[in-house]
Design an enzyme around this catalytic site. Structure first.
Site, PDB file in Angstrom:
ATOM      1  N   SER A   1       0.762  -0.976  -0.007  1.00 37.06           N
ATOM      2  CA  SER A   1       0.057   0.016   0.015  1.00 37.06           C
ATOM      3  C   SER A   1       0.892   1.235   0.073  1.00 37.06           C
TER       4      SER A   1
ATOM      5  N   PHE B   1      -3.239  10.599  -1.276  1.00 35.75           N
ATOM      6  CA  PHE B   1      -4.070  10.647  -2.217  1.00 35.75           C
ATOM      7  C   PHE B   1      -5.521  10.946  -1.607  1.00 35.75           C
TER       8      PHE B   1
ATOM      9  N   GLU C   1     -14.250  10.389   1.073  1.00 40.85           N
ATOM     10  CA  GLU C   1     -14.831  11.305   2.215  1.00 40.85           C
ATOM     11  C   GLU C   1     -15.772  10.595   3.234  1.00 40.85           C
ATOM     12  N   PRO C   2     -15.930  10.968   4.386  1.00 31.31           N
ATOM     13  CA  PRO C   2     -16.740  10.053   5.192  1.00 31.31           C
ATOM     14  C   PRO C   2     -18.073   9.661   4.623  1.00 31.31           C
TER      15      PRO C   2
ATOM     16  N   THR D   1      -4.676   6.668   2.947  1.00 30.92           N
ATOM     17  CA  THR D   1      -3.266   5.816   3.241  1.00 30.92           C
ATOM     18  C   THR D   1      -2.144   6.950   3.513  1.00 30.92           C
TER      19      THR D   1
ATOM     20  N   LEU E   1      -4.212 -24.652   9.209  1.00 31.67           N
ATOM     21  CA  LEU E   1      -3.290 -24.203  10.461  1.00 31.67           C
ATOM     22  C   LEU E   1      -4.067 -24.421  11.839  1.00 31.67           C
TER      23      LEU E   1
ATOM     24  N   GLU F   1      -9.668   0.807  -3.370  1.00 27.25           N
ATOM     25  CA  GLU F   1      -9.711   0.760  -4.691  1.00 27.25           C
ATOM     26  C   GLU F   1     -10.756   0.209  -5.586  1.00 27.25           C
TER      27      GLU F   1
ATOM     28  N   PHE G   1     -24.747   1.678 -11.324  1.00 32.78           N
ATOM     29  CA  PHE G   1     -24.158   2.500  -9.982  1.00 32.78           C
ATOM     30  C   PHE G   1     -25.209   3.294  -9.173  1.00 32.78           C
TER      31      PHE G   1
HETATM   32  P1  TGC Z   1     -18.719   7.909 -14.654  1.00 34.99           P
HETATM   33  O1  TGC Z   1     -19.871   8.847 -14.924  1.00 34.99           O
HETATM   34  O2  TGC Z   1     -18.896   6.648 -14.973  1.00 34.99           O
HETATM   35  O3  TGC Z   1     -17.454   8.419 -15.008  1.00 34.99           O
HETATM   36  C1  TGC Z   1     -16.970   9.751 -14.926  1.00 34.99           C
HETATM   37  C2  TGC Z   1     -15.900  10.155 -15.688  1.00 34.99           C
HETATM   38  O4  TGC Z   1     -14.627   9.378 -15.257  1.00 34.99           O
HETATM   39  C3  TGC Z   1     -14.504   8.372 -16.521  1.00 34.99           C
HETATM   40  N1  TGC Z   1     -13.919   7.123 -16.182  1.00 34.99           N
HETATM   41  C4  TGC Z   1     -12.689   6.738 -16.050  1.00 34.99           C
HETATM   42  N2  TGC Z   1     -11.425   7.453 -16.323  1.00 34.99           N
HETATM   43  C5  TGC Z   1     -10.404   6.489 -16.220  1.00 34.99           C
HETATM   44  N3  TGC Z   1     -10.631   5.580 -15.562  1.00 34.99           N
HETATM   45  C6  TGC Z   1     -11.694   4.963 -15.193  1.00 34.99           C
HETATM   46  N4  TGC Z   1     -11.590   3.618 -14.692  1.00 34.99           N
HETATM   47  C7  TGC Z   1     -12.880   5.452 -15.230  1.00 34.99           C
HETATM   48  N5  TGC Z   1     -14.418   5.281 -15.164  1.00 34.99           N
HETATM   49  C8  TGC Z   1     -15.018   6.182 -15.538  1.00 34.99           C
HETATM   50  C9  TGC Z   1     -15.750   8.554 -17.328  1.00 34.99           C
HETATM   51  O5  TGC Z   1     -15.434   8.292 -18.543  1.00 34.99           O
HETATM   52  C10 TGC Z   1     -16.275   9.978 -17.354  1.00 34.99           C
HETATM   53  O6  TGC Z   1     -15.332  10.730 -17.952  1.00 34.99           O
HETATM   54  P2  TGC Z   1     -15.894  12.083 -18.500  1.00 34.99           P
HETATM   55  O7  TGC Z   1     -14.671  12.646 -19.295  1.00 34.99           O
HETATM   56  O8  TGC Z   1     -17.121  11.640 -19.393  1.00 34.99           O
HETATM   57  O9  TGC Z   1     -16.262  13.104 -17.392  1.00 34.99           O
HETATM   58  O10 TGC Z   1     -18.639   7.946 -13.012  1.00 34.99           O
HETATM   59  P3  TGC Z   1     -19.533   7.532 -11.872  1.00 34.99           P
HETATM   60  O11 TGC Z   1     -19.797   8.832 -10.943  1.00 34.99           O
HETATM   61  O12 TGC Z   1     -20.963   6.865 -12.437  1.00 34.99           O
HETATM   62  O13 TGC Z   1     -18.680   6.500 -11.043  1.00 34.99           O
HETATM   63  C11 TGC Z   1     -18.187   5.384 -11.724  1.00 34.99           C
HETATM   64  C12 TGC Z   1     -17.540   4.450 -10.581  1.00 34.99           C
HETATM   65  C13 TGC Z   1     -18.410   3.981  -9.592  1.00 34.99           C
HETATM   66  C14 TGC Z   1     -16.953   3.059 -11.354  1.00 34.99           C
HETATM   67  C15 TGC Z   1     -16.255   5.161  -9.923  1.00 34.99           C
HETATM   68  O14 TGC Z   1     -16.811   6.219  -9.182  1.00 34.99           O
HETATM   69  C16 TGC Z   1     -15.601   4.432  -9.000  1.00 34.99           C
HETATM   70  O15 TGC Z   1     -14.704   3.822  -9.561  1.00 34.99           O
HETATM   71  N6  TGC Z   1     -15.922   4.337  -7.763  1.00 34.99           N
HETATM   72  C17 TGC Z   1     -15.029   3.709  -6.576  1.00 34.99           C
HETATM   73  C18 TGC Z   1     -14.039   4.447  -5.797  1.00 34.99           C
HETATM   74  C19 TGC Z   1     -12.701   4.267  -5.585  1.00 34.99           C
HETATM   75  O16 TGC Z   1     -12.097   3.151  -6.052  1.00 34.99           O
HETATM   76  N7  TGC Z   1     -12.080   4.864  -4.716  1.00 34.99           N
HETATM   77  C20 TGC Z   1     -10.947   4.462  -4.245  1.00 34.99           C
HETATM   78  C21 TGC Z   1     -10.290   5.612  -3.724  1.00 34.99           C
HETATM   79  S1  TGC Z   1      -8.475   5.609  -3.446  1.00 34.99           S
HETATM   80  C22 TGC Z   1      -8.179   4.128  -2.572  1.00 34.99           C
HETATM   81  O17 TGC Z   1      -9.026   3.480  -2.265  1.00 34.99           O
HETATM   82  C23 TGC Z   1      -6.882   4.081  -2.186  1.00 34.99           C
HETATM   83  S2  TGC Z   1      -6.310   2.610  -1.219  1.00 34.99           S
HETATM   84  C24 TGC Z   1      -4.622   2.480  -1.600  1.00 34.99           C
HETATM   85  C25 TGC Z   1      -3.724   1.560  -0.809  1.00 34.99           C
HETATM   86  O18 TGC Z   1      -3.545   1.751   0.317  1.00 34.99           O
HETATM   87  O19 TGC Z   1      -3.358   0.603  -1.605  1.00 34.99           O
HETATM   88  P1  FAD Z   2     -19.356   2.531   0.812  1.00 36.97           P
HETATM   89  O1  FAD Z   2     -19.247   3.129  -0.393  1.00 36.97           O
HETATM   90  O2  FAD Z   2     -20.259   3.098   1.613  1.00 36.97           O
HETATM   91  O3  FAD Z   2     -19.961   0.976   0.454  1.00 36.97           O
HETATM   92  C1  FAD Z   2     -20.550   0.209   1.455  1.00 36.97           C
HETATM   93  C2  FAD Z   2     -21.022  -0.833   0.733  1.00 36.97           C
HETATM   94  O4  FAD Z   2     -22.014  -0.664  -0.336  1.00 36.97           O
HETATM   95  C3  FAD Z   2     -19.989  -1.690   0.114  1.00 36.97           C
HETATM   96  O5  FAD Z   2     -20.091  -3.050   0.417  1.00 36.97           O
HETATM   97  C4  FAD Z   2     -20.131  -1.204  -1.342  1.00 36.97           C
HETATM   98  O6  FAD Z   2     -19.642  -2.346  -2.207  1.00 36.97           O
HETATM   99  C5  FAD Z   2     -21.581  -1.329  -1.443  1.00 36.97           C
HETATM  100  N1  FAD Z   2     -22.008  -0.471  -2.737  1.00 36.97           N
HETATM  101  C6  FAD Z   2     -21.472   0.891  -2.871  1.00 36.97           C
HETATM  102  N2  FAD Z   2     -22.174   0.978  -4.108  1.00 36.97           N
HETATM  103  C7  FAD Z   2     -23.024   0.134  -4.510  1.00 36.97           C
HETATM  104  C8  FAD Z   2     -23.915  -0.143  -5.446  1.00 36.97           C
HETATM  105  N3  FAD Z   2     -24.055   1.045  -6.423  1.00 36.97           N
HETATM  106  N4  FAD Z   2     -24.691  -0.951  -5.721  1.00 36.97           N
HETATM  107  C9  FAD Z   2     -24.645  -2.031  -4.600  1.00 36.97           C
HETATM  108  N5  FAD Z   2     -23.639  -1.967  -3.474  1.00 36.97           N
HETATM  109  C10 FAD Z   2     -23.147  -0.728  -3.492  1.00 36.97           C
HETATM  110  N6  FAD Z   2      -9.350   6.352  -0.006  1.00 36.97           N
HETATM  111  C11 FAD Z   2      -8.653   7.168  -0.623  1.00 36.97           C
HETATM  112  O7  FAD Z   2      -9.066   8.125  -1.260  1.00 36.97           O
HETATM  113  N7  FAD Z   2      -7.135   7.357  -0.407  1.00 36.97           N
HETATM  114  C12 FAD Z   2      -6.796   6.392   0.195  1.00 36.97           C
HETATM  115  O8  FAD Z   2      -5.467   6.359   0.344  1.00 36.97           O
HETATM  116  C13 FAD Z   2      -7.227   5.326   0.784  1.00 36.97           C
HETATM  117  N8  FAD Z   2      -6.905   4.258   1.596  1.00 36.97           N
HETATM  118  C14 FAD Z   2      -7.580   3.338   2.190  1.00 36.97           C
HETATM  119  C15 FAD Z   2      -6.894   2.345   2.955  1.00 36.97           C
HETATM  120  C16 FAD Z   2      -7.883   1.657   3.955  1.00 36.97           C
HETATM  121  C17 FAD Z   2      -7.108   0.861   4.775  1.00 36.97           C
HETATM  122  C18 FAD Z   2      -9.271   1.543   3.740  1.00 36.97           C
HETATM  123  C19 FAD Z   2     -10.016   0.576   4.409  1.00 36.97           C
HETATM  124  C20 FAD Z   2      -9.633   2.603   2.762  1.00 36.97           C
HETATM  125  C21 FAD Z   2      -9.012   3.341   1.895  1.00 36.97           C
HETATM  126  N9  FAD Z   2      -9.753   4.173   1.278  1.00 36.97           N
HETATM  127  C22 FAD Z   2      -8.930   5.359   0.655  1.00 36.97           C
HETATM  128  C23 FAD Z   2     -10.912   4.472   1.080  1.00 36.97           C
HETATM  129  C24 FAD Z   2     -11.558   3.250   0.152  1.00 36.97           C
HETATM  130  O9  FAD Z   2     -11.470   3.657  -1.310  1.00 36.97           O
HETATM  131  C25 FAD Z   2     -13.401   3.191   0.581  1.00 36.97           C
HETATM  132  O10 FAD Z   2     -13.410   2.600   1.694  1.00 36.97           O
HETATM  133  C26 FAD Z   2     -13.730   2.528  -0.597  1.00 36.97           C
HETATM  134  O11 FAD Z   2     -13.650   2.997  -1.819  1.00 36.97           O
HETATM  135  C27 FAD Z   2     -15.319   2.157  -0.540  1.00 36.97           C
HETATM  136  O12 FAD Z   2     -16.079   3.342   0.219  1.00 36.97           O
HETATM  137  P2  FAD Z   2     -16.617   3.330   1.808  1.00 36.97           P
HETATM  138  O13 FAD Z   2     -15.713   2.594   2.560  1.00 36.97           O
HETATM  139  O14 FAD Z   2     -17.245   4.578   1.745  1.00 36.97           O
HETATM  140  O15 FAD Z   2     -18.119   2.129   1.453  1.00 36.97           O
END
Ligand code: TGC
Ligand code: FAD
Length: 399
Positions: A98, A136, A140-141, A176, A353, A378, A398
């Site tokens: 991570s 990064f 948000e909450p 993170t 185990l 992610e 979604f």
């Molecule tokens: P949507 O309307 O589909 O798209 C908005 C705009 O984004 C473009 N797009 C992408 N571009 C690049 N890569 C992708 N994978 C893309 N997916 C969509 C899309 O073409 C559009 O572009 P434009 O130019 O038309 O505006 O967006 P949506 O609001 O419906 O959301 C889609 C969804 C649900 C897939 C997206 O919001 C999503 O992936 N949600 C999950 C959020 C997430 O993964 N958060 C992670 C936070 S960081 C983290 O967790 C770090 S942990 C790190 C660690 O410790 O290792």
């Molecule tokens: P929610 O979005 O509230 O989801 C709750 C449940 O609802 C999940 O099971 C989900 O799959 C489900 N759900 C969501 N949408 C739908 C749908 N449309 N239909 C059906 N089910 C749905 N974020 C950052 O930005 N930067 C970081 O560095 C980062 N690091 C992290 C490190 C750790 C250890 C953890 C645990 C999280 C981190 N995150 C980070 C946040 C992480 O990306 C979010 O936790 C993740 O995207 C899910 O958001 P949430 O926890 O608010 O769950």
């Protein structure tokens, strides 16, 4: 007793699919993990504390930070080599992977892809060396899976004036490296006419910025997770990442980090399976080794199949990425499958185990607990199912 003739991935022969250069990088990272992570990781996990700064410098010397980026003192390796490095790091602990993912794939990549030349010069060489750490802030909450709903706002100090400073307000959660970072990439909705989402480089010593560590985690304990609070954080006009406009900016960074997890999760699974194989060879149950029972071998065979299939998928995606042909929905296939299967493998190994599996004497429960976070961050499994569903049907489900 007959000696084993092969290892789980040896049976698949996946090494033959990896170039000599990439194998050399993998072996270097594997040796680093054996030397600098494995001897300490149980202690770090138990204490809920990672010596992240020291480790970042060592990881910088190793060349793993932003390793798949070109220029600015980054190593410029193949994407596959980056994936293999993630695999080896996560065989040590998901928290160490991570640290590297966030630094290289999220923060450095954001600056490398969307930053100005000045921003790149200012941050990338120091980050590649592990002298500066980044975080990064997207989640948000109240907005994790749906970052489009974010409430963090960036307004111009002098409305309408494009040369004016920015002022940021909002809260990011689960970030993170947050409280050990020198710079935060913060994604915020602007008050420009189109209310676009933009990325900002926030030096963490800027007045109004605060980071608080999230405590009492049961997962990713060897990783710093934080809340970021931005209360009237004033930044110069050039703090914005000029190349990112809209949600595609942060989502493009996520593609990079998710790709690393496709490989990384297999490292945790491999470590669990290797541990279980050693354990069942040594553990006598009733009157013979646990390894000699059919039920045990069925479990080992099924886990080996999933590990190997996951590796074939990862290497295939790596090849696509190296050719510049990897689609985000394909990354979702890999992240969904490999994390889900890695978690299943970790849990199954834990059963082999017995009671010993619940302790920190063995890495299995630690990996299983870590993978619970990896399943969620992610993009949760459900989000990746929906991305794949959208690719298959054309319907976005979604909302
Ligand atoms: P949507 O309307 O589909 O798209 C908005 C705009 O984004 C473009 N797009 C992408 N571009 C690049 N890569 C992708 N994978 C893309 N997916 C969509 C899309 O073409 C559009 O572009 P434009 O130019 O038309 O505006 O967006 P949506 O609001 O419906 O959301 C889609 C969804 C649900 C897939 C997206 O919001 C999503 O992936 N949600 C999950 C959020 C997430 O993964 N958060 C992670 C936070 S960081 C983290 O967790 C770090 S942990 C790190 C660690 O410790 O290792
Ligand atoms: P929610 O979005 O509230 O989801 C709750 C449940 O609802 C999940 O099971 C989900 O799959 C489900 N759900 C969501 N949408 C739908 C749908 N449309 N239909 C059906 N089910 C749905 N974020 C950052 O930005 N930067 C970081 O560095 C980062 N690091 C992290 C490190 C750790 C250890 C953890 C645990 C999280 C981190 N995150 C980070 C946040 C992480 O990306 C979010 O936790 C993740 O995207 C899910 O958001 P949430 O926890 O608010 O769950």
């Amino acid at each position: 007793m007959a000696a084993p003739t092969t290892s789980p991935l040896g049976l698949f022969g996946t090494d033959d699919l990896i170039s000599e250069d990439d194998r050399a990088i993998r072996d270097t990272v594997r040796a680093f993990v054996a030397d600098q992570v494995r001897p300490h990781i149980a202690e770090w996990y138990d204490a809920g504390a990672l010596p992240a700064r020291e480790l970042a410098r060592e990881l910088g010397k190793l060349g793993t930070l932003g390793m798949h980026l070109e220029g600015y003192d980054c190593a410029g390796t193949s994407a596959t080599a980056y994936g293999l490095a993630c695999l080896e790091l996560e065989a040590g602990d998901s928290g160490v992977r991570s640290l590297v993912s966030v630094q290289g794939s999220l923060v450095m990549y954001a600056i490398w892809r969307f930053g100005s030349e000045e921003q790149k010069q200012q941050w990338l060489p120091r980050m590649a060396a592990g002298e500066a750490i980044g975080c990064f802030g997207l989640t948000e909450p109240d907005f994790g899976s749906n970052p489009a709903g974010m409430r963090t706002r960036a307004r111009r100090a002098s409305p309408g004036n494009e040369q004016s400073d920015w002022v940021l307000d909002g809260t990011k959660l689960w970030i993170t490296n947050g409280s050990i970072s020198d710079v935060a990439v913060v994604w915020a909705r602007t008050d420009d006419d189109d209310q676009r989402i933009a990325g900002f480089l926030v030096p963490t010593d800027t007045p109004g910025f605060a980071a608080h560590e999230v405590k009492r985690k049961m997962s990713l304990r060897a990783s710093v997770t934080s809340e970021l609070v931005l209360d009237g954080v004033r930044l110069p006009a050039d703090a914005v990442l000029p190349g990112a406009s809209g949600l595609s900016g942060p989502l493009s960074c996520l593609n990079e980090a998710r790709f690393g997890i496709v490989f990384g999760s297999l490292g945790a699974a491999r470590d669990c399976l290797d541990t279980a194989l050693d354990y069942v060879a040594e553990r006598d149950i009733f009157d013979k080794p646990l390894a000699g029972y059919q039920l045990t071998q069925a479990k080992l065979a099924d886990m080996t199949l999933e590990l190997g299939k996951g590796m074939l998928l990862a290497l295939h995606l790596g090849r696509l990425k190296d050719r510049g042909e990897l689609d985000p929905a394909q990354v979702s296939l890999g992240k969904l499958n490999n994390v889900r299967e890695a978690l299943a493998i970790a849990r199954e190994c834990r059963t082999l185990l017995g009671a010993a599996g619940i302790t920190l004497e063995y890495p299995v429960m630690r990996h299983a607990n870590n993978l619970e976070s990896v399943l969620t961050y992610e993009g949760t499994s459900e989000v990746h199912q929906l991305v794949i569903g959208q690719a298959l049907t054309g319907h976005a489900a979604f909302r």
